[in-house]
Motif scaffolding. Structure first.
Motif, PDB file in Angstrom:
ATOM      1  N   GLN A 246     -32.069  -9.852  30.535  1.00  0.00           N
ATOM      2  CA  GLN A 246     -33.239 -10.702  30.690  1.00  0.00           C
ATOM      3  C   GLN A 246     -33.243 -11.424  32.046  1.00  0.00           C
ATOM      4  O   GLN A 246     -34.260 -11.443  32.734  1.00  0.00           O
ATOM      5  N   ILE A 247     -32.113 -11.981  32.435  1.00  0.00           N
ATOM      6  CA  ILE A 247     -32.136 -12.704  33.713  1.00  0.00           C
ATOM      7  C   ILE A 247     -32.174 -11.747  34.911  1.00  0.00           C
ATOM      8  O   ILE A 247     -32.759 -12.070  35.929  1.00  0.00           O
ATOM      9  N   MET A 248     -31.572 -10.552  34.763  1.00  0.00           N
ATOM     10  CA  MET A 248     -31.595  -9.612  35.894  1.00  0.00           C
ATOM     11  C   MET A 248     -33.008  -9.124  36.195  1.00  0.00           C
ATOM     12  O   MET A 248     -33.286  -8.644  37.289  1.00  0.00           O
ATOM     13  N   GLU A 249     -33.900  -9.261  35.213  1.00  0.00           N
ATOM     14  CA  GLU A 249     -35.293  -8.878  35.475  1.00  0.00           C
ATOM     15  C   GLU A 249     -35.877  -9.697  36.616  1.00  0.00           C
ATOM     16  O   GLU A 249     -36.803  -9.264  37.301  1.00  0.00           O
ATOM     17  N   ILE A 250     -35.318 -10.883  36.814  1.00  0.00           N
ATOM     18  CA  ILE A 250     -35.798 -11.731  37.913  1.00  0.00           C
ATOM     19  C   ILE A 250     -35.461 -11.100  39.267  1.00  0.00           C
ATOM     20  O   ILE A 250     -36.333 -10.965  40.126  1.00  0.00           O
TER      21      ILE A 250
END
Ligand SMILES: *[C@@H]1O[C@H](CO)[C@@H](O)[C@H](O)[C@H]1NC(C)=O
Ligand SMILES: *[C@@H]1O[C@H](CO)[C@@H](O)[C@H](O)[C@H]1NC(C)=O
Ligand SMILES: *[C@@H]1O[C@H](CO)[C@@H](O)[C@H](O)[C@H]1NC(C)=O
Ligand SMILES: *[C@@H]1O[C@H](CO)[C@@H](O)[C@H](O)[C@H]1NC(C)=O
Ligand SMILES: *[C@@H]1O[C@H](CO)[C@@H](O)[C@H](O)[C@H]1NC(C)=O
Length: 396
Positions: A246-250
Motif C-alpha cells: 500500500q505505501i509503495m504505491e506512493i
C-alpha cells in the motif's frame, strides 16, 4: 590473441549447460544498492524520532555494499557457468564497468566487482559530474515538447488514486503533530496541491504533499533493507506485506508521473539507450559483459522506452528495486546458427535484502522475464536478435 584463444577454450569446457544455446554477450543495467534516505528535512514531517544513519544522505551504506557484493558473487558464478567468464581476471574486452558519478553508484559497482573478481583490480569507469549518459534530465528544448510533456504528466498526476496509502502514511507519521503542520500549516498529505516542475536540463519532479510522502516511504523502505529493528522502521507500524504494498504505491505513483510517459521517458533515457545500442550494434569490439550502474530514474525510463509488457516482481515491493538489474543477454543458437536475445529483471527479494542472504547457483536471486511488446518471443522468452536490432534502431 592469448585472451581470445583462452576464451574459446573456456567456452568449450562448458558441457553442463542445460540449454542448447551459448551465452555470447551481456549488458547489465543496474540500480545502486541500499543507500541512506535522500531527504534532509524528515524531522519536520513527524514528531517521532527517526533512526540515525552513519553515512551522508544518499550514500551507499556498508550493508548496501555487502548486498551488492553478494550480487557480484552470484553474477560471477552464473556467467562462469555459462562459459562467458573464466576463472582468470577479466580484461576490459571481457568485462567493463561504468557507473554514474555519484558515490552510491561508483561504490555499488566497486562492491559488485570486489566479490565478482576478488584480487583482480578491475576498474570502475566514471566521469565527472554530471555524466550526461546517466543524468535523468529533459533534453528537448522545444515548447511543443514541453507542452505535451507537461500535459501528459499532469494527466497521470490527476489519475493517481493514492488516498488510502497517503492516509496510512499520515497516520504513521502523526503528521498533524509535525512541525510541517504546526508552523507551516501543511497538515494534509491528501491535499491535491501537487505541482509538476519542468525545466530543460533538469530532472522533472513534483513538489507538494506527494513529494513529502514519497520521501517518507523511501526512508521507510531503506531502513527496512538496512536491517534496522522494526521499532526503527516506521516505528513498527508497518506490520505486513499488504501495508508495504500500500505505501509503495506512493513511490510507484510518483515515478509513474515523472518517468513513465513515453515522450518524457524516451527523451530522458536517450543518451543511455544510445550508449547501450552502440554496444549491441558493434559485434566484435564491444565488451562481452558490460555493467552499467545507475539509478531508478535510469531503470524506469529505459523500461518505458523498450515498451515492455507489464511485469510483476515476485517477492518485492518496489517496481525498480535497489540492486535490481535489467539483464540483456545475447545467446547463440548453435544448431540454427543464429543470435537470440533474452531479457530478465534480476533482483534480490525484500527478504534477501533485509536479511543479507547469500546467493549461489542453488539459491539465486529472483529472475523475472521481461517481454517486449514489439517483438515476438519463442515459448522460452527468446527473441530473434535481428528483430530486436531493427526495433532498437527505430528507437534512436
Ligand atoms: C523535440 O520534441 C518535438 C515534439 O515531440 C519533436 O518533434 C522533436 O523532434 C524533438 N527534438 C529533438 C531534438 O528530439
Ligand atoms: C482524495 O482526497 C482528497 C483530499 O481529501 C479529495 O479531494 C479527493 O476527492 C480524494 N480522492 C478520491 C478519489 O477519493
Ligand atoms: C508504466 O505504465 C504502464 C502503462 O500505463 C504500466 O503498465 C506500468 O506498470 C508502469 N510502469 C511502472 C514502472 O510504473
Ligand atoms: C556465499 O556464497 C558463495 C557462493 O556459493 C560462497 O562462495 C561464499 O563463501 C558464501 N559466503 C558466505 C558468507 O556464506
Ligand atoms: C511498438 O508497439 C507499440 C504498441 O505497443 C506501437 O505503438 C509502436 O509504434 C511500436 N513501435 C515500433 C517501432 O514498432
Amino acid at each position: 590473441m592469448f585472451v581470445k584463444l583462452f576464451l574459446v577454450f573456456c567456452a568449450l569446457t562448458v558441457t553442463t549447460v542445460e540449454s542448447k544455446y551459448r551465452l555470447k554477450q551481456v549488458i547489465i543495467l543496474s540500480r545502486h544498492n541500499v543507500r541512506t534516505p535522500l531527504a534532509r528535512n524528515l524531522n519536520e514531517v513527524t514528531p517521532k524520532p527517526w533512526p540515525s544513519w552513519k553515512e551522508k544522505p544518499g550514500y551507499l551504506t556498508p550493508k548496501g555494499a555487502y548486498l551488492e557484493g553478494i550480487m557480484g558473487g552470484y553474477f560471477s558464478a552464473w556467467l562462469k557457468k555459462e562459459g562467458i567468464l573464466c576463472s582468470v581476471c577479466p580484461t576490459e574486452d571481457i568485462f567493463y564497468a561504468y557507473a554514474n558519478t555519484e558515490q552510491r553508484t561508483v561504490v555499488s559497482a566497486m562492491s559488485f566487482i570486489d566479490k565478482a573478481f576478488p584480487n583482480c583490480n578491475v576498474k570502475v569507469h566514471f566521469k565527472e559530474k554530471p555524466d550526461p549518459v546517466f543524468n535523468p534530465v529533459i533534453h528537448n528544448e522545444t515548447t511543443i515538447f514541453k507542452n505535451i510533456a507537461v500535459k501528459e504528466m499532469n494527466t497521470r498526476l490527476k489519475h493517481l488514486s493514492l488516498n488510502n496509502s497517503l492516509l496510512f502514511v499520515e497516520n504513521i507519521l502523526d503528521y498533524k503533530d509535525s512541525v510541517q503542520c504546526k508552523s507551516k500549516n501543511e497538515c494534509d498529505l491528501l491535499d491535491n496541491k501537487n505541482k509538476i516542475n519542468y525545466r530543460v536540463g533538469y530532472k522533472p519532479y513534483i513538489t507538494g504533499p506527494l513529494k513529502v510522502s514519497k520521501s517518507v516511504v523511501d526512508a521507510f523502505i531503506m531502513s527496512y533493507y538496512e536491517g534496522f529493528p522494526m521499532k526503527d522502521v516506521a516505528w513498527d507500524l508497518i506490520t505486513d506485506k499488504d501495508h508495504w504494498k500500500q505505501i509503495m504505491e506512493i513511490s510507484n505513483g510518483y515515478h509513474d508521473v515523472i518517468f513513465n510517459t513515453t515522450l518524457v521517458a524516451k527523451d530522458i533515457a536517450a543518451p543511455l539507450i544510445k550508449y547501450m545500442s552502440d554496444i549491441f550494434f558493434s559485434k566484435e569490439e564491444s565488451p562481452k559483459i558490460t555493467l552499467l550502474m545507475g539509478h531508478d530514474a535510469n531503470m524506469l525510463t529505459v523500461l518505458n522506452t523498450f515498451n515492455f509488457k507489464a511485469y510483476t516482481l515476485q517477492n518485492q515491493f518496489e517496481k525498480s528495486p535497489v540492486g535490481g538489474k535489467i539483464v540483456f543477454q545475447k545467446w547463440f543458437d548453435e544448431k540454427h546458427k543464429k543470435d537470440l536475445l533474452k531479457i530478465n529483471y534480476v533482483y534480490q527479494s525484500t527478504e534477501q535484502l533485509r536479511h543479507g542472504l547469500n546467493l549461489s547457483l542453488e539459491i539465486p536471486p529472483e529472475f523475472t522475464l521481461l517481454e517486449l511488446k514489439n517483438c515476438t518471443a519463442d515459448s522460452n522468452g527468446f527473441y530473434v536478435w535481428d528483430d530486436f536490432i531493427s526495433f532498437l534502431k527505430s528507437l534512436l
